[in-house]
Design a protein around this motif. Sequence first.
Motif, PDB file in Angstrom:
ATOM      1  N   GLN A   1       0.836  -1.199   0.000  1.00  0.00           N
ATOM      2  CA  GLN A   1       0.000   0.000   0.000  1.00  0.00           C
ATOM      3  C   GLN A   1       0.874   1.253   0.000  1.00  0.00           C
ATOM      4  O   GLN A   1       0.538   2.251  -0.670  1.00  0.00           O
ATOM      5  N   ARG A   2       1.969   1.226   0.709  1.00  0.00           N
ATOM      6  CA  ARG A   2       2.856   2.386   0.718  1.00  0.00           C
ATOM      7  C   ARG A   2       3.518   2.601  -0.635  1.00  0.00           C
ATOM      8  O   ARG A   2       3.715   3.743  -1.074  1.00  0.00           O
ATOM      9  N   ASP A   3       3.863   1.492  -1.320  1.00  0.00           N
ATOM     10  CA  ASP A   3       4.431   1.625  -2.668  1.00  0.00           C
ATOM     11  C   ASP A   3       3.419   2.241  -3.627  1.00  0.00           C
ATOM     12  O   ASP A   3       3.755   3.125  -4.437  1.00  0.00           O
ATOM     13  N   ARG A   4       2.150   1.778  -3.566  1.00  0.00           N
ATOM     14  CA  ARG A   4       1.097   2.327  -4.427  1.00  0.00           C
ATOM     15  C   ARG A   4       0.862   3.793  -4.086  1.00  0.00           C
ATOM     16  O   ARG A   4       0.632   4.628  -4.972  1.00  0.00           O
ATOM     17  N   LEU A   5       0.896   4.131  -2.800  1.00  0.00           N
ATOM     18  CA  LEU A   5       0.694   5.516  -2.397  1.00  0.00           C
ATOM     19  C   LEU A   5       1.808   6.396  -2.942  1.00  0.00           C
ATOM     20  O   LEU A   5       1.556   7.517  -3.419  1.00  0.00           O
TER      21      LEU A   5
ATOM     22  N   THR B   1      -4.025   6.818   1.138  1.00  0.00           N
ATOM     23  CA  THR B   1      -3.515   7.379   2.393  1.00  0.00           C
ATOM     24  C   THR B   1      -4.322   6.874   3.581  1.00  0.00           C
ATOM     25  O   THR B   1      -3.776   6.487   4.626  1.00  0.00           O
ATOM     26  N   THR B   2      -5.639   6.848   3.433  1.00  0.00           N
ATOM     27  CA  THR B   2      -6.508   6.353   4.513  1.00  0.00           C
ATOM     28  C   THR B   2      -6.249   4.874   4.769  1.00  0.00           C
ATOM     29  O   THR B   2      -6.182   4.415   5.930  1.00  0.00           O
ATOM     30  N   SER B   3      -6.035   4.110   3.734  1.00  0.00           N
ATOM     31  CA  SER B   3      -5.810   2.666   3.875  1.00  0.00           C
ATOM     32  C   SER B   3      -4.485   2.396   4.600  1.00  0.00           C
ATOM     33  O   SER B   3      -4.404   1.524   5.485  1.00  0.00           O
ATOM     34  N   VAL B   4      -3.447   3.172   4.232  1.00  0.00           N
ATOM     35  CA  VAL B   4      -2.134   2.982   4.883  1.00  0.00           C
ATOM     36  C   VAL B   4      -2.208   3.327   6.376  1.00  0.00           C
ATOM     37  O   VAL B   4      -1.654   2.623   7.236  1.00  0.00           O
TER      38      VAL B   4
END
Length: 708
Positions: A267-271, A352-355
């Motif tokens: 998720q951080r990579d996608r963000l 951002t919310t998911s991370v």
Amino acid sequence: MTDMTPARANLQHRRVAAPEGQIDLLEIARLLWRGKFWILFTSLFAAVLSIYYVFAIATPLYSAGAVVTLEKQQDSVVNLESVVTGLSGDQATINTEVEVMRSRALLEKLVIDMDLISDPEFNEELRPETLFSKDRLVELVQSILGLPVDQRPLTDQVILDQVVNKVSEALWVSNLRQSYVFWITVTTEDAEKSAQMANRLAELYIIDQLEAKFSATERASVWLAERVTDLQAQLEISEVAVEDFNARTDLINADTLAALNRQLKEQRDRLLAGEEDTNALQQRLALLEALMGAEPAEIAAAVDDRLLDRLLVQIENGRLTDRSSFDARFEQLIAQVQLEHDRASTRLVALTTSVADLSEEITRQSADLLELRQLQREAEASGLIYEHFLSRLKETSVQQGLQQADSRVLSLAAVPQEAAAPRKGMVVALSFLFGALFGMIVLVLREFSQNTFRVAEDLEGRTGHIVLGQIPSISVRKRRNVLQYLTKNPTSAAAEAIRNLRTSVLLSNVDNPPQVILSTSSVPGEGKTTQSIALAQNLAGLGKKVLLLEGDIRRRVFSEYFDIKGQKGFLSVMSGEATLAEAVAYNDVLKADILLGEKSLTNAADLYSSDRFMTFLKQLRAEYDYIIIDTPPVLSVPDARVIGRAVDSILYTVKWDSTSRRQVLEGLKAFENVNINVTGLVLSQVSPKGMKRYGYGDSYGAYNQNYG
């Protein structure tokens, strides 16, 4: 005035060459040899006292010894770790065990076990009180010194402490070097009691070791039991805490937490990629909006759109006169980029919310997992400690009945057949030696502490002047009897000494024999007047015409020797009131003329310094063969120093063992200060008994004989 003779000069050189304070070993040896009878007496006296003591007074003491050995690092009976291990056997441990054997606690057990409180040897209160008992002597000394007398009551504890002190004095514990063997030696007045006390103390020492181990094991068992109970409760609390935590939280494990971490990374990579796309679209939208209203060529070059390129060609060729189509296409491109930007922003917010949600979940589950593991570790540790202490409790319970002492009795004490003290032969021999040493010390101290002269050699060595004569004391009650004694005893020691003095004086200057002889001393009472009278009598015995002149006009002591009354003196002759023939008095016993002194208003020193006195002496020289002048002491008045300038010989009298060395040296210095040489010294009133007492009798045997 006489000159310094060669003998006197040699003595003066000898005095300067010998430094003061130097110890002469040869002289000490001579001193000890002279006092050999005194040393023998002190030795025999000490030996007799020791013989009387060891055979009549001393109580025989008997020593008995038991032998104890230390068991180094003793193994346990069972194969379990001991609570109280064996002793190491190093030097510190050996010294400690010696002190344990001598400890008051162990000695108290011995006293109580053998009822030594009832033994008069150790309990002084049971001894019959005598006049010279210790308590009576202490009370007597305290009363004499005015000290308060101890009136404390003798309680059982006080008596026990006193007995323990006495037993401690009778006990000796030693270690055989380079070994683990101990000697327990007891010395008492009874042989059997000594052996019993030594054996019993060895047994009590071993029993004390066992009791100490039993006590330590018992204390360890009680403590371990209490500790096991506490640990069991702690273990139960820890296990309940683990169960409660599992019940109130979701079941989690390390694998689930690892999967969540991987998902969070994706998720951080996608963000991160979404943030890059959004930023790129934002920059492109800003560029396009900045180109609005610009020339078509500029817009086409910046936008890179095929349709705009074709419309630009048509405008440039003139086929398209209106740019509205171009602007419409440009606005369409701006709207398209704006739409893409809005979509990217929406995706970015969602990521951002998911991370954030995923990070919060991982943090919560990590804390729960950490707390769970901590609770599990505490429970496991409590379990291990509980099992260890439970095992030690069981081992201690088993070992409590299997303890062994760290020492054992190697040999019991045998009843001694002979007394250990006093060792009679050694005591007598040492007493003899110490008596001799005491006698030597007394001789040396007496010799070094004495400040007077006893022998001519000492007098000569200290002053640098020769001793012309040594006159023994004359045993007469009155001074007027001296002449009668010398007349009736012509071969006595005193008469012989006077003759020797006469010879020495006359030979002191062979070329110019002395005619006027002066007799003086340091202080009154040294025998110079008696010596002058005796010398005058002796010179008269040679058939010479002799005059005895009383030069001490202050004291005028001739009246104590001669019965002469109403006779003029030499002052009358000097003043012309009387002739010399009228003033002199002849004495039949003395066989010489006597010229008395007279009281004068003129100072004696001034009188003797006058020319009239010098003229008077010349007159006497013409009338007499010898003139003996008896003068006052040098340290009292200056008369002798004044008269000494006009005489031929000066005799300086020193009283045996009476005149101090300082007085003699100061008197001689008084003559030296006025450049007057003393012819010689006379050691007077020598005591034959005193010479023997000081160990010089063998050198002065003539004084012990009486030939008359």
